[in-house]
Write a protein that holds these residues in place. Structure first.
Motif, PDB file in Angstrom:
ATOM      1  N   LEU A 196     -17.560  38.231   2.915  1.00  0.00           N
ATOM      2  CA  LEU A 196     -18.803  39.723   1.763  1.00  0.00           C
ATOM      3  C   LEU A 196     -19.570  39.516   2.016  1.00  0.00           C
ATOM      4  CD1 LEU A 196     -15.879  36.733  -0.477  1.00  0.00           C
ATOM      5  CD2 LEU A 196     -15.285  39.268   0.704  1.00  0.00           C
ATOM      6  N   VAL A 197     -19.972  40.321   2.055  1.00  0.00           N
ATOM      7  CA  VAL A 197     -21.585  40.925   2.219  1.00  0.00           C
ATOM      8  C   VAL A 197     -22.324  40.873   0.449  1.00  0.00           C
ATOM      9  CG1 VAL A 197     -22.977  42.233   2.829  1.00  0.00           C
ATOM     10  CG2 VAL A 197     -21.178  41.863   4.190  1.00  0.00           C
ATOM     11  N   ASP A 198     -23.265  40.020   0.258  1.00  0.00           N
ATOM     12  CA  ASP A 198     -23.815  40.326  -1.396  1.00  0.00           C
ATOM     13  C   ASP A 198     -24.940  41.309  -1.217  1.00  0.00           C
ATOM     14  OD1 ASP A 198     -25.328  39.274  -3.560  1.00  0.00           O
ATOM     15  OD2 ASP A 198     -24.974  37.549  -3.005  1.00  0.00           O
ATOM     16  N   LEU A 199     -24.342  42.875  -1.950  1.00  0.00           N
ATOM     17  CA  LEU A 199     -25.466  43.482  -1.693  1.00  0.00           C
ATOM     18  C   LEU A 199     -26.201  43.402  -2.886  1.00  0.00           C
ATOM     19  CD1 LEU A 199     -22.261  46.663  -1.568  1.00  0.00           C
ATOM     20  CD2 LEU A 199     -23.810  45.565   0.185  1.00  0.00           C
ATOM     21  N   LEU A 200     -26.323  42.530  -3.499  1.00  0.00           N
ATOM     22  CA  LEU A 200     -27.212  42.147  -4.322  1.00  0.00           C
ATOM     23  C   LEU A 200     -28.466  41.405  -4.329  1.00  0.00           C
ATOM     24  CD1 LEU A 200     -25.593  42.104  -7.831  1.00  0.00           C
ATOM     25  CD2 LEU A 200     -26.243  44.301  -6.859  1.00  0.00           C
ATOM     26  N   GLU A 201     -27.878  40.224  -2.779  1.00  0.00           N
ATOM     27  CA  GLU A 201     -28.719  39.311  -2.596  1.00  0.00           C
ATOM     28  C   GLU A 201     -29.890  39.345  -0.984  1.00  0.00           C
ATOM     29  OE1 GLU A 201     -29.865  36.629  -3.907  1.00  0.00           O
ATOM     30  OE2 GLU A 201     -28.803  37.235  -6.125  1.00  0.00           O
ATOM     31  N   ILE A 202     -28.999  40.885  -0.552  1.00  0.00           N
ATOM     32  CA  ILE A 202     -29.921  41.327   0.282  1.00  0.00           C
ATOM     33  C   ILE A 202     -30.976  42.731   0.297  1.00  0.00           C
ATOM     34  CG2 ILE A 202     -29.364  41.967   2.785  1.00  0.00           C
ATOM     35  CD1 ILE A 202     -26.860  40.973   2.992  1.00  0.00           C
ATOM     36  N   ASP A 203     -31.993  42.244   0.544  1.00  0.00           N
ATOM     37  CA  ASP A 203     -33.169  44.089   1.104  1.00  0.00           C
ATOM     38  C   ASP A 203     -31.963  45.639   1.084  1.00  0.00           C
ATOM     39  OD1 ASP A 203     -36.030  45.012   0.287  1.00  0.00           O
ATOM     40  OD2 ASP A 203     -35.032  45.882   2.383  1.00  0.00           O
ATOM     41  N   ARG A 204     -32.408  46.012   0.390  1.00  0.00           N
ATOM     42  CA  ARG A 204     -31.590  47.356   0.253  1.00  0.00           C
ATOM     43  C   ARG A 204     -31.786  48.613   1.861  1.00  0.00           C
ATOM     44  NH1 ARG A 204     -29.984  49.683  -4.729  1.00  0.00           N
ATOM     45  NH2 ARG A 204     -30.633  52.033  -4.486  1.00  0.00           N
ATOM     46  N   GLU A 205     -32.624  48.292   2.225  1.00  0.00           N
ATOM     47  CA  GLU A 205     -33.470  49.125   3.284  1.00  0.00           C
ATOM     48  C   GLU A 205     -32.876  48.065   4.532  1.00  0.00           C
ATOM     49  OE1 GLU A 205     -34.662  51.565   4.039  1.00  0.00           O
ATOM     50  OE2 GLU A 205     -34.626  52.060   1.707  1.00  0.00           O
ATOM     51  N   ASP A 206     -32.882  46.870   4.594  1.00  0.00           N
ATOM     52  CA  ASP A 206     -31.865  46.726   5.184  1.00  0.00           C
ATOM     53  C   ASP A 206     -30.468  46.062   5.437  1.00  0.00           C
ATOM     54  OD1 ASP A 206     -34.053  45.026   6.699  1.00  0.00           O
ATOM     55  OD2 ASP A 206     -33.239  43.350   5.235  1.00  0.00           O
ATOM     56  N   ILE A 207     -29.648  46.774   4.024  1.00  0.00           N
ATOM     57  CA  ILE A 207     -28.292  46.482   4.078  1.00  0.00           C
ATOM     58  C   ILE A 207     -28.249  48.603   4.567  1.00  0.00           C
ATOM     59  CG2 ILE A 207     -26.002  47.609   2.577  1.00  0.00           C
ATOM     60  CD1 ILE A 207     -27.746  45.840   0.942  1.00  0.00           C
ATOM     61  N   LYS A 208     -29.167  49.649   4.527  1.00  0.00           N
ATOM     62  CA  LYS A 208     -28.529  50.637   5.102  1.00  0.00           C
ATOM     63  C   LYS A 208     -28.969  50.569   6.405  1.00  0.00           C
ATOM     64  CE  LYS A 208     -29.992  54.784   4.718  1.00  0.00           C
ATOM     65  NZ  LYS A 208     -30.942  56.032   4.216  1.00  0.00           N
ATOM     66  N   ARG A 209     -30.007  49.832   6.959  1.00  0.00           N
ATOM     67  CA  ARG A 209     -30.535  49.526   8.378  1.00  0.00           C
ATOM     68  C   ARG A 209     -29.001  49.159   9.371  1.00  0.00           C
ATOM     69  NH1 ARG A 209     -34.371  47.211   7.969  1.00  0.00           N
ATOM     70  NH2 ARG A 209     -35.835  48.559   7.904  1.00  0.00           N
ATOM     71  N   TYR A 210     -28.699  47.837   8.898  1.00  0.00           N
ATOM     72  CA  TYR A 210     -27.463  47.621   9.187  1.00  0.00           C
ATOM     73  C   TYR A 210     -25.925  47.994   9.007  1.00  0.00           C
ATOM     74  CZ  TYR A 210     -31.560  44.780  11.171  1.00  0.00           C
ATOM     75  OH  TYR A 210     -32.543  44.366  11.295  1.00  0.00           O
ATOM     76  N   LEU A 211     -25.675  48.408   8.351  1.00  0.00           N
ATOM     77  CA  LEU A 211     -24.257  48.696   7.384  1.00  0.00           C
ATOM     78  C   LEU A 211     -23.818  49.624   8.257  1.00  0.00           C
ATOM     79  CD1 LEU A 211     -23.413  46.756   4.644  1.00  0.00           C
ATOM     80  CD2 LEU A 211     -22.768  46.714   6.853  1.00  0.00           C
ATOM     81  N   SER A 212     -25.190  51.136   8.041  1.00  0.00           N
ATOM     82  CA  SER A 212     -24.278  52.133   8.264  1.00  0.00           C
ATOM     83  C   SER A 212     -24.232  52.766   9.542  1.00  0.00           C
ATOM     84  CB  SER A 212     -26.123  53.018   8.426  1.00  0.00           C
ATOM     85  OG  SER A 212     -25.690  54.176   8.216  1.00  0.00           O
ATOM     86  N   PRO A 213     -24.669  52.264  10.562  1.00  0.00           N
ATOM     87  CA  PRO A 213     -23.889  51.889  12.373  1.00  0.00           C
ATOM     88  C   PRO A 213     -23.294  51.848  11.721  1.00  0.00           C
ATOM     89  CG  PRO A 213     -26.336  51.405  12.608  1.00  0.00           C
ATOM     90  CD  PRO A 213     -25.274  51.373  10.619  1.00  0.00           C
ATOM     91  N   LEU A 214     -22.411  50.766  11.135  1.00  0.00           N
ATOM     92  CA  LEU A 214     -20.955  50.198  11.134  1.00  0.00           C
ATOM     93  C   LEU A 214     -19.748  50.811  10.271  1.00  0.00           C
ATOM     94  CD1 LEU A 214     -19.294  47.886  12.134  1.00  0.00           C
ATOM     95  CD2 LEU A 214     -19.822  46.694   9.466  1.00  0.00           C
TER      96      LEU A 214
END
Length: 235
Positions: free
Chosen positions: A53-71
């Protein structure tokens, strides 16, 4: 096993663990998902043994995009979902992530019904709960949990509250468990040709975008089976 990622470091660890998977199970919770003013709150990612369960409100948005996008954009990892439309739109609009290689189990379920009953007799889209009930794997505590979350019609507020409540965590986990169970039931019934048809429709659902500047939503409402499934999809 359930694991919660609320920091960039934890997200990196999750992505590292998942990156070797061939199939993952995906769902999202949030407020007005699929709308321009919507906000994703949690993304659930399931594997054979774990649910993240990834908390999308607590993690920096750019980091979310950087690490989740390739997956999530990977063409080699299959993303198994239930009704991918709003989730894929929310990922694209809010985080700039494009989902690829998706198998939408709502499409699979409808496809199997069309084969059995004929196209004209299948006239509405059905939800995950109804399908789970049909296959007799609706968790015993699902209705009680769901009813607690929808009290006073404040679903969106509950999903956006922090810290995340135990009920929201449990509900998020149950959704992934139902998606996994449905995939286990449906996937063996499909030939490679059937699977290819379902994936084509699934991917087309993920590429729909909002209509026009300032539009309040992305035309992802349930418009009936004929709009959800192209004519050339008929069995």
């Amino acid at each position: 096993n359930k694991m919660i990622a609320g920091t960039t470091e934890e997200l990196i660890s999750v992505v590292r663990e998942i990156s070797g998977e061939r199939t993952i199970y995906l769902d999202m919770e949030g407020e007005n998902l699929g709308r321009i003013n919507g906000t994703p709150s949690i993304i659930q990612i399931g594997t054979v043994n774990n649910i993240y369960l990834v908390d999308l409100l607590e993690i920096d948005r750019e980091d979310i995009k950087r690490y989740l996008s390739p997956l999530l954009s990977s063409t080699t990892i299959l993303k198994v979902m239930w009704d991918c439309r709003n989730d894929s739109a929310s990922l694209y609009l809010d985080l700039g992530i494009t989902l690829r290689n998706v198998l939408d189990l709502q499409v699979v379920y409808l496809y199997n019904r069309i084969r059995l009953e004929g196209f004209n007799k299948v006239n509405r889209l059905i939800g995950l709960k109804g399908t789970a009930k049909h296959y007799k794997f609706l968790p015993r505590n699902y209705n009680e949990l769901h009813n607690r979350l929808v009290v006073d019609d404040n679903w969106s507020e509950i999903m956006m509250d922090r810290p995340i409540s135990d009920d929201v965590l449990d509900y998020s986990v149950l959704d992934i468990k139902m998606i996994k169970s449905l995939y286990t039931n449906c996937e063996p019934t499909l030939s490679s040709k059937d699977l290819s048809k379902c994936k084509t429709v699934s991917d087309s659902r993920c590429t729909r975008r909002y209509q026009g500047k300032g539009s309040s939503n992305i035309d992802f409402e349930k418009q009936g089976l004929q709009n959800a499934i192209p004519f050339n999809f008929r069995y």
